[in-house]
Design a protein around this motif. Structure first.
Motif, PDB file in Angstrom:
ATOM      1  N   GLU A 170       0.840  -1.194   0.000  1.00 58.98           N
ATOM      2  CA  GLU A 170       0.000   0.000   0.000  1.00 58.98           C
ATOM      3  C   GLU A 170       0.882   1.253   0.000  1.00 58.98           C
ATOM      4  O   GLU A 170       1.931   1.284   0.647  1.00 58.98           O
ATOM      5  CB  GLU A 170      -0.895   0.011   1.242  1.00 58.98           C
ATOM      6  N   ASP A 173       1.375   7.633   3.232  1.00 55.24           N
ATOM      7  CA  ASP A 173       1.070   9.059   3.268  1.00 55.24           C
ATOM      8  C   ASP A 173       2.351   9.886   3.321  1.00 55.24           C
ATOM      9  O   ASP A 173       3.360   9.470   3.898  1.00 55.24           O
ATOM     10  CB  ASP A 173       0.216   9.396   4.485  1.00 55.24           C
ATOM     11  N   VAL A 177       0.459  14.181  -0.024  1.00 51.21           N
ATOM     12  CA  VAL A 177      -0.375  13.113  -0.584  1.00 51.21           C
ATOM     13  C   VAL A 177      -0.872  12.208   0.529  1.00 51.21           C
ATOM     14  O   VAL A 177      -0.086  11.606   1.264  1.00 51.21           O
ATOM     15  CB  VAL A 177       0.402  12.295  -1.630  1.00 51.21           C
ATOM     16  N   LYS A 178      -2.206  12.102   0.632  1.00 51.33           N
ATOM     17  CA  LYS A 178      -2.846  11.231   1.606  1.00 51.33           C
ATOM     18  C   LYS A 178      -3.661  10.166   0.866  1.00 51.33           C
ATOM     19  O   LYS A 178      -3.968  10.306  -0.318  1.00 51.33           O
ATOM     20  CB  LYS A 178      -3.764  12.039   2.537  1.00 51.33           C
ATOM     21  N   HIS A 179      -4.020   9.118   1.617  1.00 57.27           N
ATOM     22  CA  HIS A 179      -4.750   8.013   1.014  1.00 57.27           C
ATOM     23  C   HIS A 179      -5.956   7.676   1.875  1.00 57.27           C
ATOM     24  O   HIS A 179      -5.873   7.681   3.098  1.00 57.27           O
ATOM     25  CB  HIS A 179      -3.845   6.797   0.850  1.00 57.27           C
ATOM     26  N   ARG A 181      -9.529   5.038   2.194  1.00 55.55           N
ATOM     27  CA  ARG A 181     -10.222   3.828   1.761  1.00 55.55           C
ATOM     28  C   ARG A 181     -11.442   3.651   2.637  1.00 55.55           C
ATOM     29  O   ARG A 181     -11.331   3.649   3.875  1.00 55.55           O
ATOM     30  CB  ARG A 181      -9.297   2.614   1.868  1.00 55.55           C
ATOM     31  N   GLY A 198     -11.509   3.824  -2.857  1.00 53.72           N
ATOM     32  CA  GLY A 198     -10.340   4.521  -2.357  1.00 53.72           C
ATOM     33  C   GLY A 198     -10.041   5.758  -3.165  1.00 53.72           C
ATOM     34  O   GLY A 198     -10.644   6.003  -4.209  1.00 53.72           O
ATOM     35  N   HIS A 200      -6.545   8.769  -3.799  1.00 51.53           N
ATOM     36  CA  HIS A 200      -5.314   9.466  -3.445  1.00 51.53           C
ATOM     37  C   HIS A 200      -5.657  10.953  -3.422  1.00 51.53           C
ATOM     38  O   HIS A 200      -6.224  11.484  -4.388  1.00 51.53           O
ATOM     39  CB  HIS A 200      -4.225   9.177  -4.457  1.00 51.53           C
ATOM     40  N   ASP A 227      -0.861   5.381  -7.165  1.00 55.35           N
ATOM     41  CA  ASP A 227      -0.640   6.481  -6.232  1.00 55.35           C
ATOM     42  C   ASP A 227      -0.942   7.751  -7.014  1.00 55.35           C
ATOM     43  O   ASP A 227      -1.407   7.680  -8.161  1.00 55.35           O
ATOM     44  CB  ASP A 227       0.795   6.469  -5.699  1.00 55.35           C
ATOM     45  N   GLN A 282      -9.816   5.483  -6.761  1.00 57.99           N
ATOM     46  CA  GLN A 282      -9.609   4.059  -6.993  1.00 57.99           C
ATOM     47  C   GLN A 282     -10.970   3.361  -6.912  1.00 57.99           C
ATOM     48  O   GLN A 282     -11.582   3.311  -5.844  1.00 57.99           O
ATOM     49  CB  GLN A 282      -8.671   3.453  -5.950  1.00 57.99           C
TER      50      GLN A 282
END
Length: 567
Positions: A170, A173, A177-179, A181, A198, A200, A227, A282
């Motif tokens: 995965e 962060d 850039v954060k992620h 889900r 999800g 980005h 990403d 995503q």
């Protein structure tokens, strides 16, 4: 005389008909602790530059693929691949000429879904790779081995899986850039198991220092992003080994990509770039690397899930404004269609769309097929000859594959719209559900014969030009100034053909947007006439975010704050 003739015929057949080539493929107990279902793929290649699994393509450079379904495959047993397996580009193993080949097998695993609509289907669930059959974690794979096929071969060729493709890490962060889900209630109910969405998220410069500011949301639609792809916070790697671009004919294209990514980072964090939250979604699913961002009988309610579950959660966590005027969408190719589709289907939830090189937005020009008037997708109408329709061209019009060839490749990879490829996802998204729980075919995959009833369903639900025409009395006022389309006149997949038809309607109805064409530009031109296609396609964020920041002054409701997020 008759005896002599029969003897001659016997000798003739024995010398002309080669022994049938078969393969035995073993599923080792070490790689499976229970029975498996899926698509067994055998690949043969004469090219040693890459594994055979990476050489099955639409163009002239393709190697050989043969596919068959397997069900309840018990560990420690074998399956036989023979002339009945469906092949591409050769129809059967019986057609493979003698010679030396590298052989490799892959099992694309299927999962059983008991869907909320009552249908039970077997499909390959995405496992973090973006629905890529040759990269999917957990798929079983063999080491390529050299074999020799001869006319007199009698014994089967023995192959066995040697490994499972490993899981994908995965992304982590960073400062910008954060992620995110989330479990989707809507999609989980549809698919009968937990389903996730999800994204980005790229935060604007100064986000931490302005805790009271809320920001607009820039949503980029498109294929599965591993990403935030356009972003590089460190200078380009000067020692990066060169990878040339075959498509654009540019040496060391990978270095240019890094340069563009770093330039975007400098621009984004500089003093003059609009402060917005940029998002890449995503939404890979059991049919493709994204959902097309609309509700679908086969793929599920992704339109509602993205619009009413994912986007509000992003805005909640990262201080988005949370109103339709402050969300804008953009993208190219699949993302171009999605941007236009969500703007049309959710006109109050999104404030503007920028659709570059969109997938067919008018099905009278479904690439090179008129789904409503043509009887066959693969061949031009003719009494005495068969002329195949082109599938892909270059900027000079040279054709590298036909529409029929592209579809047969998909059929070898998976039947019932399960290839995970382009034509099958259009079918999965746009078609009604068949009696067997899988998408109804828009055309017969072997013959190309179009089903007019399925075409009519496509028209009423997903032909964007038809929907605009049909509902313009209510949509027109909501979409004024919000529809912008860009496409190259030599799009590799003929996507400009549909734009011409859409443009005719929009310009006749004072739509207030922008439609531009790039002369001799290919897929995916996005309206940037200052750069060659190879560069402009890397600049979606830097092109459309500033464009929207100016356009929003015309489109935003009276009295809203248009300056607080600009600093």
């Amino acid at each position: 005389m008759r005896t002599i003739f029969l003897c001659f015929l016997t000798v003739f057949l024995c010398t002309r008909v080669p022994a049938q080539t078969t393969f035995h493929v073993t599923l080792p107990e070490s790689l499976a602790d229970s029975a498996l279902d899926g698509r067994l793929l055998l690949m043969l290649s004469t090219d040693t530059l890459a594994e055979p699994r990476f050489q099955i393509v639409d163009g002239p450079g393709t190697q050989l693929l043969f596919g068959m379904n397997v069900n309840d495959w018990q560990p420690g047993t074998l399956k036989t691949v023979d002339a009945t397996a469906f092949g591409y580009p050769l129809p059967s193993l019986a057609d493979v000429p003698p010679g030396a080949y590298f052989a490799q097998v892959l099992l694309h695993k299927y999962e059983t879904f008991v869907r909320g609509d009552g249908h039970t289907v077997q499909l390959p669930m995405d496992r973090g790779e973006g629905q890529q059959w040759n990269l999917a974690p957990g798929n079983l794979l063999s080491e390529p081995i050299e074999i020799r096929l001869t006319d007199d071969r009698a014994a089967p060729i023995e192959l066995a899986f040697t490994e499972a493709i490993p899981a994908i890490a995965e992304p982590e962060d960073t400062e910008y850039v954060k992620h995110i889900r989330i479990r989707s209630e809507l999609l989980s109910e549809f698919w009968g198991r937990d389903m996730y969405l999800g994204a980005h998220v790229l935060l604007p410069a100064g986000w931490d220092n302005h805790p009271d500011v809320k920001y607009p949301l820039a949503v980029m639609h498109g294929h599965f992003p591993a990403d935030f792809g356009d972003w590089r916070a460190t200078p380009p790697d000067e020692n990066l080994p060169c990878v040339d671009s075959e498509r654009f004919g540019i040496p060391c294209y990978n270095r240019i990509v890094q340069q563009e990514q770093y330039a975007f980072y400098k621009l984004w964090t500089g003093p003059d770039f609009p402060r917005v939250i940029a998002v890449e979604i995503q939404h890979a699913n059991p049919y493709y690397d994204d959902s097309y961002a609309v509700n679908s009988e086969n793929v599920g309610p992704y339109g509602d899930a993205i619009t009413y579950e994912l986007i509000p959660e992003i805005e909640r966590r990262f201080r988005g404004i949370g109103e339709g005027w402050a969300r804008f969408v953009y993208g190219g190719s699949t993302g171009g269609w999605e941007a236009l589709a969500v703007q049309v289907k959710y006109p109050d939830e999104y404030g503007t769309c920028y659709a570059a090189c969109p997938d067919p937005i008018d099905f009278r020009a479904f690439t090179v097929v008129n789904l409503y008037e043509d009887a066959n997708a693969y061949y031009l109408e003719s009494q005495f000859k068969r002329t195949e329709r082109p599938g892909r061209r270059d900027s000079l019009g040279h054709v590298s594959s036909t529409l029929r060839e592209m579809n047969l490749r998909e059929l070898a990879l998976g039947d019932r719209s399960r290839s995970g490829q382009q034509w099958d996802i259009w079918e999965a998204v746009y078609s009604p559900v068949g009696d067997d729980g899988y998408p109804k075919r828009i055309w017969d995959k072997l013959s190309g014969r179009i089903d007019p009833e399925v075409a009519e369903y496509w028209k009423e639900n997903y032909d964007l030009t038809h929907i605009l025409q049909r509902d313009w009395s209510t949509l027109g006022p909501k979409l004024k100034g919000k529809l912008n389309i860009y496409v190259g006149e030599m799009d590799n997949y003929y996507l400009n053909n549909a734009v011409y038809l859409t443009e005719k309607f929009l310009r006749a109805n004072d739509f207030g947007g922008e439609i531009t064409y790039g002369a001799r530009d290919e897929h995916c031109w996005n309206g940037d006439a200052t750069q060659p296609n190879a560069i402009s396609r890397l600049r979606y964020h830097r092109m459309f975010v500033p464009k929207w920041a100016e356009k929003v002054r015309e489109l935003a409701p009276a009295g809203v704050d248009l300056e607080g997020w600009r600093y």
